[in-house]
Design a protein around this motif. Sequence first.
Motif, PDB file in Angstrom:
ATOM      1  N   VAL A  14     -11.083   8.992  10.630  1.00 38.37           N
ATOM      2  CA  VAL A  14     -10.875   9.219  10.956  1.00 38.37           C
ATOM      3  C   VAL A  14     -10.586  10.843  11.375  1.00 38.37           C
ATOM      4  O   VAL A  14      -9.479  10.816  10.117  1.00 38.37           O
ATOM      5  N   PRO A  15     -10.519  11.906  12.422  1.00 36.37           N
ATOM      6  CA  PRO A  15     -10.059  13.249  11.936  1.00 36.37           C
ATOM      7  C   PRO A  15      -9.124  12.550  11.892  1.00 36.37           C
ATOM      8  O   PRO A  15      -8.308  12.449  12.746  1.00 36.37           O
ATOM      9  N   SER A  16      -7.683  14.183  11.273  1.00 33.31           N
ATOM     10  CA  SER A  16      -6.394  13.697  11.380  1.00 33.31           C
ATOM     11  C   SER A  16      -5.360  14.108  12.714  1.00 33.31           C
ATOM     12  O   SER A  16      -4.857  13.445  12.579  1.00 33.31           O
ATOM     13  N   ARG A  17      -6.540  15.056  13.021  1.00 25.97           N
ATOM     14  CA  ARG A  17      -6.020  15.313  14.677  1.00 25.97           C
ATOM     15  C   ARG A  17      -5.850  13.829  15.713  1.00 25.97           C
ATOM     16  O   ARG A  17      -4.922  13.881  16.926  1.00 25.97           O
ATOM     17  N   GLN A  18      -6.574  12.693  14.924  1.00 27.06           N
ATOM     18  CA  GLN A  18      -6.377  11.232  15.499  1.00 27.06           C
ATOM     19  C   GLN A  18      -5.542  10.588  15.455  1.00 27.06           C
ATOM     20  O   GLN A  18      -5.996   9.345  15.508  1.00 27.06           O
ATOM     21  N   LEU A  19      -5.162  10.481  14.231  1.00 24.06           N
ATOM     22  CA  LEU A  19      -4.233   9.557  13.614  1.00 24.06           C
ATOM     23  C   LEU A  19      -2.733   9.571  13.944  1.00 24.06           C
ATOM     24  O   LEU A  19      -2.425  10.282  13.916  1.00 24.06           O
ATOM     25  N   GLY A  20      -2.371   8.562  14.359  1.00 28.94           N
ATOM     26  CA  GLY A  20      -0.510   8.882  15.216  1.00 28.94           C
ATOM     27  C   GLY A  20      -0.303   7.786  13.932  1.00 28.94           C
ATOM     28  O   GLY A  20      -0.215   7.138  13.597  1.00 28.94           O
ATOM     29  N   GLU A  21       1.478   6.901  14.688  1.00 24.97           N
ATOM     30  CA  GLU A  21       1.741   5.853  14.335  1.00 24.97           C
ATOM     31  C   GLU A  21       1.380   4.677  14.235  1.00 24.97           C
ATOM     32  O   GLU A  21       0.113   4.699  15.822  1.00 24.97           O
ATOM     33  N   PRO A  22       1.371   3.861  14.239  1.00 26.86           N
ATOM     34  CA  PRO A  22       2.487   3.633  13.159  1.00 26.86           C
ATOM     35  C   PRO A  22       1.382   4.284  11.557  1.00 26.86           C
ATOM     36  O   PRO A  22       0.021   4.117  11.254  1.00 26.86           O
ATOM     37  N   ALA A  23       1.998   4.266  10.344  1.00 28.56           N
ATOM     38  CA  ALA A  23       1.264   4.846   9.254  1.00 28.56           C
ATOM     39  C   ALA A  23       1.998   3.142   8.630  1.00 28.56           C
ATOM     40  O   ALA A  23       2.174   2.771   9.225  1.00 28.56           O
ATOM     41  N   PRO A  24       0.981   3.174   7.548  1.00 31.96           N
ATOM     42  CA  PRO A  24       1.649   1.640   6.924  1.00 31.96           C
ATOM     43  C   PRO A  24       2.886   1.556   6.677  1.00 31.96           C
ATOM     44  O   PRO A  24       3.509   2.604   6.092  1.00 31.96           O
ATOM     45  N   ASP A  25       3.883   0.575   6.374  1.00 26.29           N
ATOM     46  CA  ASP A  25       5.201   0.432   6.353  1.00 26.29           C
ATOM     47  C   ASP A  25       5.132   0.337   4.824  1.00 26.29           C
ATOM     48  O   ASP A  25       3.909   0.595   4.267  1.00 26.29           O
ATOM     49  N   GLU A  26       6.250   0.376   4.225  1.00 29.65           N
ATOM     50  CA  GLU A  26       6.667   0.933   2.804  1.00 29.65           C
ATOM     51  C   GLU A  26       5.481  -0.259   1.645  1.00 29.65           C
ATOM     52  O   GLU A  26       5.482  -0.361   1.133  1.00 29.65           O
ATOM     53  N   ALA A  27       5.902  -1.591   2.312  1.00 25.39           N
ATOM     54  CA  ALA A  27       5.651  -3.252   1.384  1.00 25.39           C
ATOM     55  C   ALA A  27       3.689  -2.404   1.978  1.00 25.39           C
ATOM     56  O   ALA A  27       3.190  -2.489   0.464  1.00 25.39           O
ATOM     57  N   THR A  28       3.502  -2.218   3.569  1.00 25.73           N
ATOM     58  CA  THR A  28       2.350  -2.142   2.613  1.00 25.73           C
ATOM     59  C   THR A  28       1.310  -1.228   1.947  1.00 25.73           C
ATOM     60  O   THR A  28       0.174  -0.973   1.633  1.00 25.73           O
ATOM     61  N   LEU A  29       1.811   0.171   2.454  1.00 23.01           N
ATOM     62  CA  LEU A  29       1.667   1.016   1.442  1.00 23.01           C
ATOM     63  C   LEU A  29       1.783   1.100  -0.037  1.00 23.01           C
ATOM     64  O   LEU A  29       0.937   1.767  -0.856  1.00 23.01           O
ATOM     65  N   GLN A  30       2.390   0.372  -0.440  1.00 21.30           N
ATOM     66  CA  GLN A  30       3.323   0.384  -1.772  1.00 21.30           C
ATOM     67  C   GLN A  30       1.490  -0.270  -2.607  1.00 21.30           C
ATOM     68  O   GLN A  30       1.021  -0.433  -3.466  1.00 21.30           O
ATOM     69  N   THR A  31       1.265  -1.710  -1.542  1.00 19.23           N
ATOM     70  CA  THR A  31      -0.341  -2.352  -2.185  1.00 19.23           C
ATOM     71  C   THR A  31      -0.630  -1.796  -1.838  1.00 19.23           C
ATOM     72  O   THR A  31      -1.678  -1.782  -3.287  1.00 19.23           O
ATOM     73  N   LEU A  32      -1.459  -0.157  -1.287  1.00 23.23           N
ATOM     74  CA  LEU A  32      -2.530   0.685  -0.677  1.00 23.23           C
ATOM     75  C   LEU A  32      -2.513   0.893  -1.796  1.00 23.23           C
ATOM     76  O   LEU A  32      -3.768   1.033  -2.816  1.00 23.23           O
ATOM     77  N   LEU A  33      -1.413   1.483  -2.884  1.00 24.84           N
ATOM     78  CA  LEU A  33      -1.611   2.812  -3.880  1.00 24.84           C
ATOM     79  C   LEU A  33      -1.700   2.067  -4.987  1.00 24.84           C
ATOM     80  O   LEU A  33      -2.371   2.705  -5.923  1.00 24.84           O
ATOM     81  N   GLU A  34      -0.776   0.752  -5.259  1.00 26.42           N
ATOM     82  CA  GLU A  34      -1.447   0.143  -5.815  1.00 26.42           C
ATOM     83  C   GLU A  34      -2.656  -0.028  -6.066  1.00 26.42           C
ATOM     84  O   GLU A  34      -3.081   0.000  -7.532  1.00 26.42           O
ATOM     85  N   ALA A  35      -3.388  -0.787  -5.469  1.00 31.58           N
ATOM     86  CA  ALA A  35      -4.623  -0.601  -5.434  1.00 31.58           C
ATOM     87  C   ALA A  35      -5.312  -0.059  -5.528  1.00 31.58           C
ATOM     88  O   ALA A  35      -6.542   0.371  -6.416  1.00 31.58           O
ATOM     89  N   ALA A  36      -5.094   1.349  -4.779  1.00 28.01           N
ATOM     90  CA  ALA A  36      -5.832   2.798  -4.968  1.00 28.01           C
ATOM     91  C   ALA A  36      -5.594   3.605  -7.270  1.00 28.01           C
ATOM     92  O   ALA A  36      -7.011   3.801  -7.011  1.00 28.01           O
ATOM     93  N   ILE A  37      -4.984   2.934  -7.223  1.00 28.57           N
ATOM     94  CA  ILE A  37      -5.057   3.619  -9.049  1.00 28.57           C
ATOM     95  C   ILE A  37      -5.664   3.051  -9.614  1.00 28.57           C
ATOM     96  O   ILE A  37      -5.603   3.063 -10.261  1.00 28.57           O
ATOM     97  N   ARG A  38      -6.456   1.976  -9.056  1.00 31.24           N
ATOM     98  CA  ARG A  38      -7.099   0.948 -10.328  1.00 31.24           C
ATOM     99  C   ARG A  38      -7.837   1.128  -9.670  1.00 31.24           C
ATOM    100  O   ARG A  38      -9.656   1.590  -9.564  1.00 31.24           O
ATOM    101  N   VAL A  39      -8.833   2.901 -11.216  1.00 29.13           N
ATOM    102  CA  VAL A  39     -10.164   3.885 -11.173  1.00 29.13           C
ATOM    103  C   VAL A  39     -10.081   3.567 -12.411  1.00 29.13           C
ATOM    104  O   VAL A  39      -9.604   3.749 -13.046  1.00 29.13           O
ATOM    105  N   PRO A  40     -11.514   4.227 -12.266  1.00 30.80           N
ATOM    106  CA  PRO A  40     -12.024   4.317 -13.978  1.00 30.80           C
ATOM    107  C   PRO A  40     -11.066   5.182 -14.778  1.00 30.80           C
ATOM    108  O   PRO A  40     -11.253   6.377 -13.958  1.00 30.80           O
ATOM    109  N   ASP A  41     -10.423   5.127 -15.532  1.00 31.71           N
ATOM    110  CA  ASP A  41      -9.704   5.950 -16.465  1.00 31.71           C
ATOM    111  C   ASP A  41      -9.942   6.233 -18.051  1.00 31.71           C
ATOM    112  O   ASP A  41      -9.829   5.651 -18.917  1.00 31.71           O
TER     113      ASP A  41
END
Length: 189
Positions: A14-41
């Motif tokens: 989604v183009p950044s110009r078309q992104l508005g509030e709300p962003a993920p709340d704290e709990a959702t963001l933490q869950t999202l980022l915890e999942a995102a860092i599960r990468v081949p390493d």
Amino acid sequence: MPADLSLLQQRHSVPSRQLGEPAPDEATLQTLLEAAIRVPDHGKLVPFRLIRLQGTAKLAFGERLATIAIRNNPDLSDAKLEKERLRYTFAPLVIAVIVALQADSKVPEIEQKLCAGNVAYNILLGAYALGYGAQWLTGWAAYDREVAGILGLTDNEHVVGFVHLGTPQIEVPDRDRPALADVISTWAP
């Protein structure tokens, strides 16, 4: 029968110009980022880190980048100057994905960069799965060492991308995708 791959088949930026509030709340963001860092390493190096840009700090970061852009290119057109000034004002949250290259490792730099790139992509996938929108952007700022200094990066660290997150403000049509037949071949000895 194959598993449901609709998440991969439908994900789009989604183009950044078309992104508005709300962003993920704290709990959702933490869950999202915890999942995102599960990468081949390869080598378990964890050659990445994340920097959160939000609220007034995000706006101040954008203003600093606009100042650098103007200084680096005094002949910047009014339209490009406006684009620079507004770049970080749309999406309510930006995650800077950083690769922290470990030159003394046996793991090639390209693999370390790809690891960090997978983190950025997982943020995109995860945001889409949760009903948010996201766009992975680079631009000149991702490659500028003065910007790296503003972010507090060390000499071995580089921006992989700025992932803009928020709620889509419009329905974004999918773009043309390559046909699989155009990008696949079979190797034979």
